[in-house]
Design a protein around this motif. Structure first.
Motif, PDB file in Angstrom:
ATOM      1  N   CYS A  47      44.248  50.545   8.429  1.00  0.00           N
ATOM      2  CA  CYS A  47      43.860  50.256   9.810  1.00  0.00           C
ATOM      3  C   CYS A  47      44.491  48.943  10.262  1.00  0.00           C
ATOM      4  N   SER A  48      45.152  48.967  11.378  1.00  0.00           N
ATOM      5  CA  SER A  48      45.869  47.795  11.866  1.00  0.00           C
ATOM      6  C   SER A  48      45.341  47.350  13.222  1.00  0.00           C
ATOM      7  N   GLU A  49      45.166  46.032  13.353  1.00  0.00           N
ATOM      8  CA  GLU A  49      44.803  45.456  14.648  1.00  0.00           C
ATOM      9  C   GLU A  49      46.034  45.288  15.528  1.00  0.00           C
ATOM     10  N   ASP A  50      47.208  45.662  14.978  1.00  0.00           N
ATOM     11  CA  ASP A  50      48.478  45.600  15.713  1.00  0.00           C
ATOM     12  C   ASP A  50      48.836  44.166  16.098  1.00  0.00           C
ATOM     13  N   ARG A  51      48.653  43.263  15.137  1.00  0.00           N
ATOM     14  CA  ARG A  51      49.034  41.869  15.373  1.00  0.00           C
ATOM     15  C   ARG A  51      50.542  41.696  15.217  1.00  0.00           C
ATOM     16  N   PRO A  52      51.109  40.638  15.809  1.00  0.00           N
ATOM     17  CA  PRO A  52      52.543  40.366  15.643  1.00  0.00           C
ATOM     18  C   PRO A  52      52.884  40.151  14.170  1.00  0.00           C
ATOM     19  N   CYS A  53      54.037  40.630  13.744  1.00  0.00           N
ATOM     20  CA  CYS A  53      54.570  40.475  12.388  1.00  0.00           C
ATOM     21  C   CYS A  53      53.859  41.343  11.344  1.00  0.00           C
ATOM     22  N   ALA A  54      52.890  42.145  11.758  1.00  0.00           N
ATOM     23  CA  ALA A  54      52.248  43.068  10.819  1.00  0.00           C
ATOM     24  C   ALA A  54      53.094  44.327  10.695  1.00  0.00           C
ATOM     25  N   GLU A  55      53.021  44.977   9.519  1.00  0.00           N
ATOM     26  CA  GLU A  55      53.779  46.206   9.336  1.00  0.00           C
ATOM     27  C   GLU A  55      53.262  47.304  10.259  1.00  0.00           C
ATOM     28  N   ASN A  56      54.104  48.257  10.530  1.00  0.00           N
ATOM     29  CA  ASN A  56      53.797  49.326  11.473  1.00  0.00           C
ATOM     30  C   ASN A  56      53.359  50.581  10.708  1.00  0.00           C
ATOM     31  N   PRO A  57      52.079  50.980  10.755  1.00  0.00           N
ATOM     32  CA  PRO A  57      51.618  52.167  10.035  1.00  0.00           C
ATOM     33  C   PRO A  57      52.333  53.452  10.471  1.00  0.00           C
ATOM     34  N   ARG A  58      52.735  53.526  11.724  1.00  0.00           N
ATOM     35  CA  ARG A  58      53.453  54.734  12.180  1.00  0.00           C
ATOM     36  C   ARG A  58      54.810  54.843  11.494  1.00  0.00           C
ATOM     37  N   LEU A  89      34.956  58.644  14.313  1.00  0.00           N
ATOM     38  CA  LEU A  89      35.084  58.169  12.941  1.00  0.00           C
ATOM     39  C   LEU A  89      35.627  56.744  12.888  1.00  0.00           C
ATOM     40  N   ILE A  90      36.656  56.473  13.666  1.00  0.00           N
ATOM     41  CA  ILE A  90      37.278  55.151  13.642  1.00  0.00           C
ATOM     42  C   ILE A  90      36.327  54.096  14.194  1.00  0.00           C
ATOM     43  N   ALA A  91      35.527  54.446  15.198  1.00  0.00           N
ATOM     44  CA  ALA A  91      34.532  53.511  15.727  1.00  0.00           C
ATOM     45  C   ALA A  91      33.515  53.157  14.646  1.00  0.00           C
ATOM     46  N   THR A  92      33.126  54.145  13.837  1.00  0.00           N
ATOM     47  CA  THR A  92      32.203  53.890  12.730  1.00  0.00           C
ATOM     48  C   THR A  92      32.817  52.931  11.723  1.00  0.00           C
ATOM     49  N   PHE A 125      40.855  48.587  15.926  1.00  0.00           N
ATOM     50  CA  PHE A 125      41.956  49.210  15.206  1.00  0.00           C
ATOM     51  C   PHE A 125      42.846  49.949  16.198  1.00  0.00           C
ATOM     52  N   LYS A 126      44.025  49.389  16.422  1.00  0.00           N
ATOM     53  CA  LYS A 126      44.958  50.012  17.365  1.00  0.00           C
ATOM     54  C   LYS A 126      45.778  51.122  16.708  1.00  0.00           C
ATOM     55  N   ARG A 127      45.936  51.041  15.380  1.00  0.00           N
ATOM     56  CA  ARG A 127      46.682  52.051  14.631  1.00  0.00           C
ATOM     57  C   ARG A 127      45.932  52.362  13.339  1.00  0.00           C
ATOM     58  N   VAL A 128      45.871  53.623  12.972  1.00  0.00           N
ATOM     59  CA  VAL A 128      45.210  54.018  11.727  1.00  0.00           C
ATOM     60  C   VAL A 128      46.055  55.095  11.041  1.00  0.00           C
ATOM     61  N   LEU A 129      46.386  54.850   9.781  1.00  0.00           N
ATOM     62  CA  LEU A 129      47.133  55.812   8.979  1.00  0.00           C
ATOM     63  C   LEU A 129      46.189  56.445   7.958  1.00  0.00           C
ATOM     64  N   PHE A 130      46.121  57.766   7.932  1.00  0.00           N
ATOM     65  CA  PHE A 130      45.252  58.505   7.022  1.00  0.00           C
ATOM     66  C   PHE A 130      46.062  58.983   5.815  1.00  0.00           C
ATOM     67  N   MET A 131      45.580  58.645   4.611  1.00  0.00           N
ATOM     68  CA  MET A 131      46.212  59.050   3.357  1.00  0.00           C
ATOM     69  C   MET A 131      45.131  59.448   2.362  1.00  0.00           C
ATOM     70  N   PRO A 132      45.481  60.158   1.280  1.00  0.00           N
ATOM     71  CA  PRO A 132      44.492  60.403   0.228  1.00  0.00           C
ATOM     72  C   PRO A 132      44.267  59.138  -0.583  1.00  0.00           C
ATOM     73  N   GLN A 136      46.888  56.287  17.126  1.00  0.00           N
ATOM     74  CA  GLN A 136      47.233  55.077  17.871  1.00  0.00           C
ATOM     75  C   GLN A 136      46.517  55.071  19.214  1.00  0.00           C
ATOM     76  N   THR A 137      45.984  53.906  19.570  1.00  0.00           N
ATOM     77  CA  THR A 137      45.326  53.769  20.860  1.00  0.00           C
ATOM     78  C   THR A 137      45.799  52.500  21.550  1.00  0.00           C
ATOM     79  N   CYS A 138      45.841  52.544  22.866  1.00  0.00           N
ATOM     80  CA  CYS A 138      46.207  51.368  23.671  1.00  0.00           C
ATOM     81  C   CYS A 138      44.978  50.740  24.330  1.00  0.00           C
ATOM     82  N   LEU A 139      43.793  51.215  23.987  1.00  0.00           N
ATOM     83  CA  LEU A 139      42.574  50.663  24.570  1.00  0.00           C
ATOM     84  C   LEU A 139      42.352  49.238  24.091  1.00  0.00           C
TER      85      LEU A 139
END
Length: 272
Positions: free
Chosen positions: A93-104, A47-50, A147-154, A139-142
Motif C-alpha cells: 500500500c502506497s501513500e504515493d509520496r515523492p521518490c517512493a516506488e510505483n506499485p503499478r 476492504l482498503i478503507a478497513t 492509500f493511493k495505490r495498492v498492489l495485491f499479491m499472495p 489506484q485512486t485519485c481521491l
C-alpha cells in the motif's frame, strides 16, 4: 465504466477517480462469477478503507523504513472478494509520496517477468526460481484516501535471502552456474567487497545475485539490482529443495552510489 485491454492480457477498468488493473486469471474469475467491475471496485474500496483504519493490525513488514516513503506492507485473508488463487494476501500500500516506488510499475514488471521465466527458463530452473504473482493493482485519485495505490499479491512464507547463512543453495548454484561463498572468497578481484563487509555476508550475496542476473540476461531476462530482502528462500516440499521467489523485481537503487557500485560488481563478475 471504461475498459482497456493491455499487453499480456491485463484488463484495466476506470470508474470516476478509481482505476484497477487485473491479471488475466483474476479477470477470468470475475467473468465466471458474473461480478460486475463496479461491484468489485465497491468491495475493494471497502476492504482498503478497513486496512487504512487498522494499519498496525495488518502490518507484516519486519523492517523499519529508513526513509518515510509511505509504503505499508500489510497482510490479510480474502474472505469477501473470492477471486484470488491464494486467499492469504500481501498488499503493498502506497501513500504515493515523492521518490517512493510505483506499485503499478511493479505489477506490470512482475507479470512480464513471470511470462519470461515461463518461456525462457528450463523446467529445473523454473522450479528453483520464481516471481511472486501480482494479482491486481488499485489506484485512486481521491484526496481523502490514505492509500493511493495498492498492489495485491499472495503472501509467501520464507526467509529473506539476506538472512541465509550460505547464500544460494548448492543445487541452485550448480543449476545457474553461480559460485558459492568459498569460491567467491578465493577470488582476489572481490577483495574490496570483503573489505567493505568483513563480518556480514551482504557483499557475498550481492556478488551471487549479480552472477544470477548475468545468467538470466543471457536468456533475455533483464533484472538489474535487487535488495536481498526482496528474494525469499522457501522449501519446496514436493521436491525437497530450496525455492527462491522474487517478491519485488523493481531495481533498488540508492543514488548516486548504487549504480556505480552495481556497474563495478557486474564488470568483475564477467571474469572467470
Amino acid at each position: 465504466m471504461n475498459k482497456i485491454a493491455s499487453t499480456l492480457g491485463v484488463q484495466t477498468y476506470s470508474q470516476g477517480k478509481i482505476a484497477i488493473d487485473l491479471e488475466p486469471c483474476i479477470y477470468e474469475q470475475l467473468q465466471k462469477q458474473s461480478v460486475s467491475p463496479s461491484e468489485f471496485i465497491r468491495r475493494l474500496v471497502h476492504l482498503i478503507a478497513t486496512l487504512e483504519n487498522n494499519k498496525e493490525k495488518y502490518n507484516i513488514n519486519p523492517y523499519t523504513e529508513k526513509f518515510h516513503r509511505g509504503i505499508h506492507i500489510l497482510g490479510c485473508h480474502d474472505s469477501k472478494l473470492g477471486v484470488f488463487p491464494d486467499s492469504n494476501l500481501a498488499l503493498k500500500c502506497s501513500e504515493d509520496r515523492p521518490c517512493a516506488e510505483n506499485p503499478r510499475k511493479q505489477f506490470f514488471r512482475s507479470i512480464q517477468l513471470a511470462w519470461e521465466f515461463e518461456t525462457k527458463l528450463n523446467e529445473q530452473e523454473k522450479v528453483l526460481l520464481q516471481i511472486c504473482p501480482a494479482y491486481l493493482h488499485f489506484q485512486t485519485c481521491l484526496r481523502s484516501a490514505l492509500f493511493k495505490r495498492v498492489l495485491f499479491m499472495p503472501k509467501i512464507e520464507g526467509i529473506p535471502l539476506g538472512k541465509t547463512e550460505t547464500g544460494f543453495s548448492p543445487e541452485f548454484c550448480q543449476t545457474f552456474n553461480i559460485p558459492d561463498f568459498p569460491e567467491i572468497l578465493r577470488k582476489f578481484r572481490f577483495s574490496l567487497h570483503r573489505f567493505l563487509d568483513p563480518e556480514q555476508k551482504r557483499q557475498l550475496l550481492k556478488i551471487q545475485t549479480t552472477y544470477l542476473f548475468q545468467r538470466l540476461f543471457q536468456r533475455g531476462i533483464k533484472i538489474f539490482s535487487l535488495n536481498q530482502k526482496n528474494i525469499l528462500a522457501t522449501l519446496d516440499i514436493s521436491g525437497n529443495s530450496v525455492r527462491y521467489v522474487i517478491i519485488d523485481p523493481i531495481a533498488d537503487y540508492y543514488l548516486p552510489i548504487s549504480p556505480v557500485y552495481n556497474l563495478l560488481t557486474s564488470q568483475l563478475c564477467k571474469f572467470k
